[in-house]
Design a protein around this motif. Sequence first.
Motif, PDB file in Angstrom:
ATOM      1  N   UNK A 153     -10.080 -33.156  -6.700  1.00 44.04           N
ATOM      2  CA  UNK A 153     -11.505 -32.829  -6.672  1.00 44.04           C
ATOM      3  C   UNK A 153     -12.007 -32.654  -8.095  1.00 44.04           C
ATOM      4  N   UNK A 154     -13.260 -33.006  -8.289  1.00 48.88           N
ATOM      5  CA  UNK A 154     -13.861 -32.852  -9.614  1.00 48.88           C
ATOM      6  C   UNK A 154     -13.912 -31.376 -10.007  1.00 48.88           C
ATOM      7  N   UNK A 155     -14.207 -30.505  -9.031  1.00 44.79           N
ATOM      8  CA  UNK A 155     -14.305 -29.080  -9.321  1.00 44.79           C
ATOM      9  C   UNK A 155     -12.984 -28.522  -9.817  1.00 44.79           C
ATOM     10  N   UNK A 156     -11.866 -28.958  -9.217  1.00 49.62           N
ATOM     11  CA  UNK A 156     -10.559 -28.451  -9.630  1.00 49.62           C
ATOM     12  C   UNK A 156     -10.222 -28.914 -11.035  1.00 49.62           C
ATOM     13  N   UNK A 157     -10.525 -30.176 -11.328  1.00 58.72           N
ATOM     14  CA  UNK A 157     -10.260 -30.671 -12.683  1.00 58.72           C
ATOM     15  C   UNK A 157     -11.091 -29.915 -13.705  1.00 58.72           C
ATOM     16  N   UNK A 158     -12.336 -29.642 -13.375  1.00 59.36           N
ATOM     17  CA  UNK A 158     -13.193 -28.897 -14.297  1.00 59.36           C
ATOM     18  C   UNK A 158     -12.674 -27.478 -14.495  1.00 59.36           C
ATOM     19  N   UNK A 159     -12.280 -26.821 -13.406  1.00 60.20           N
ATOM     20  CA  UNK A 159     -11.782 -25.439 -13.486  1.00 60.20           C
ATOM     21  C   UNK A 159     -10.547 -25.362 -14.374  1.00 60.20           C
TER      22      UNK A 159
ATOM     23  N   UNK B  31     -11.363 -26.021 -18.150  1.00 58.02           N
ATOM     24  CA  UNK B  31     -12.009 -24.884 -18.815  1.00 58.02           C
ATOM     25  C   UNK B  31     -11.026 -23.743 -19.001  1.00 58.02           C
ATOM     26  N   UNK B  32     -10.241 -23.442 -17.975  1.00 53.61           N
ATOM     27  CA  UNK B  32      -9.282 -22.338 -18.048  1.00 53.61           C
ATOM     28  C   UNK B  32      -8.249 -22.563 -19.147  1.00 53.61           C
TER      29      UNK B  32
ATOM     30  N   UNK C  54      -9.740 -22.378 -22.762  1.00 56.15           N
ATOM     31  CA  UNK C  54     -10.029 -21.014 -23.240  1.00 56.15           C
ATOM     32  C   UNK C  54      -8.735 -20.302 -23.619  1.00 56.15           C
ATOM     33  N   UNK C  55      -7.715 -20.389 -22.765  1.00 58.93           N
ATOM     34  CA  UNK C  55      -6.449 -19.689 -23.033  1.00 58.93           C
ATOM     35  C   UNK C  55      -5.782 -20.232 -24.287  1.00 58.93           C
ATOM     36  N   UNK C  56      -5.709 -21.559 -24.409  1.00 61.85           N
ATOM     37  CA  UNK C  56      -5.020 -22.159 -25.559  1.00 61.85           C
ATOM     38  C   UNK C  56      -5.746 -21.854 -26.862  1.00 61.85           C
TER      39      UNK C  56
ATOM     40  N   UNK D 138     -10.529 -15.821 -18.623  1.00 62.03           N
ATOM     41  CA  UNK D 138     -10.603 -17.279 -18.619  1.00 62.03           C
ATOM     42  C   UNK D 138     -10.809 -17.810 -17.199  1.00 62.03           C
ATOM     43  N   UNK D 139     -10.120 -17.212 -16.230  1.00 69.14           N
ATOM     44  CA  UNK D 139     -10.283 -17.634 -14.848  1.00 69.14           C
ATOM     45  C   UNK D 139     -11.699 -17.351 -14.351  1.00 69.14           C
ATOM     46  N   UNK D 140     -12.236 -16.193 -14.724  1.00 72.63           N
ATOM     47  CA  UNK D 140     -13.597 -15.853 -14.302  1.00 72.63           C
ATOM     48  C   UNK D 140     -14.621 -16.793 -14.920  1.00 72.63           C
TER      49      UNK D 140
END
Length: 336
Positions: free
Chosen positions: A48-54, A57-58, A61-63, A228-230
């Motif tokens: 899903x596009x949403x999962x790839x985007x999530x 982004x996550x 941010x973490x890296x 990052x998850x939020x």
Amino acid sequence: MRSTLGPGQAAQEVASREPRRRVDGRLIVLLVVVALYSRGTLTGSLNPVALRTWTTVFVAIVVQALPFLVLGVLVSGAITALVSPATLERLLPKSPVLAVPSAALAGTALPGCECASVPIAGRLCARGVQPAAALAFMLAAPAVNPVVLVATAVAFPGQPQMVLARFCGSLLTSITVGLLWSRVGDQRWVERARRRVAGAGDGPRWLAFSSAARHDLWDAGGWLVVGAAAAATLQVLVPRSLVLAVADHPALSALALGGLAVGLAICSEADAFVAASLREFSLTARLVFLVVGPAVDVKLIAMQSGMFGRRFAARFAPLTFVVAVCWALVVGRVLL
């Protein structure tokens, strides 16, 4: 009741708490590893596009934030081990009008994260430093130190005004809260800190460094993962129309990001990368996020309650939040 633990017993008590912290740390590391290595598997099966985007982004941010988080933790541990509160006590003026700005400015030279600033403030109060000055240092140290400012510059490339705005907003917040507290604060509200830290902080410096560094790394790393998850969830699940509706309203967007900073409780070495990802919001609203976060959040409220008492936290946290939001809006209007 005054503590009767000797240096050896205090070290044993600290060591006895380590297994619980270590389990928490392993859980945090496991979550990061799973997120990193499951990205390809999940996107390949579900796609899903949403999962790839999530996940994008996550992970981004973490890296980006992790090197600054580790650097901040090491510096904070070194300060805990090498810088004596008695040294700061000798350097601070006696007058509150001079002691509060001096303590706030000391935060630029003595960087540390929020987790370290609360016990340091307790030690300062226990050593006889004026509570207003100790609290000003507690607010300034995690927000205006070089590590945080460099991280902010990296997160907002080509926008040096954002770094200056964060420095000014956070410094003015710490000084204002310290001066107000010298007027309205009750000395009895910090007496608990004197009893709590009595006899603590003794022992080998290497033990103090390793204990502080491990504690801050696990704690701050966990909140980085949560933040990052939020932020990724906000980008993916919250309808863009709702985000834009909030972002288009200056006052509402400032309060929304201020409340988000309180709830996420991200370490100050990493929060700039989360703020940079909230591109729908104005720079001023994101400045509110950056000024409020290191000054007041759920983690700090809990730590302050443990160190100074619930009555202290119930008064100090709302005062700090209001002052931080006001100064961030003023500085943002002038500089951004």
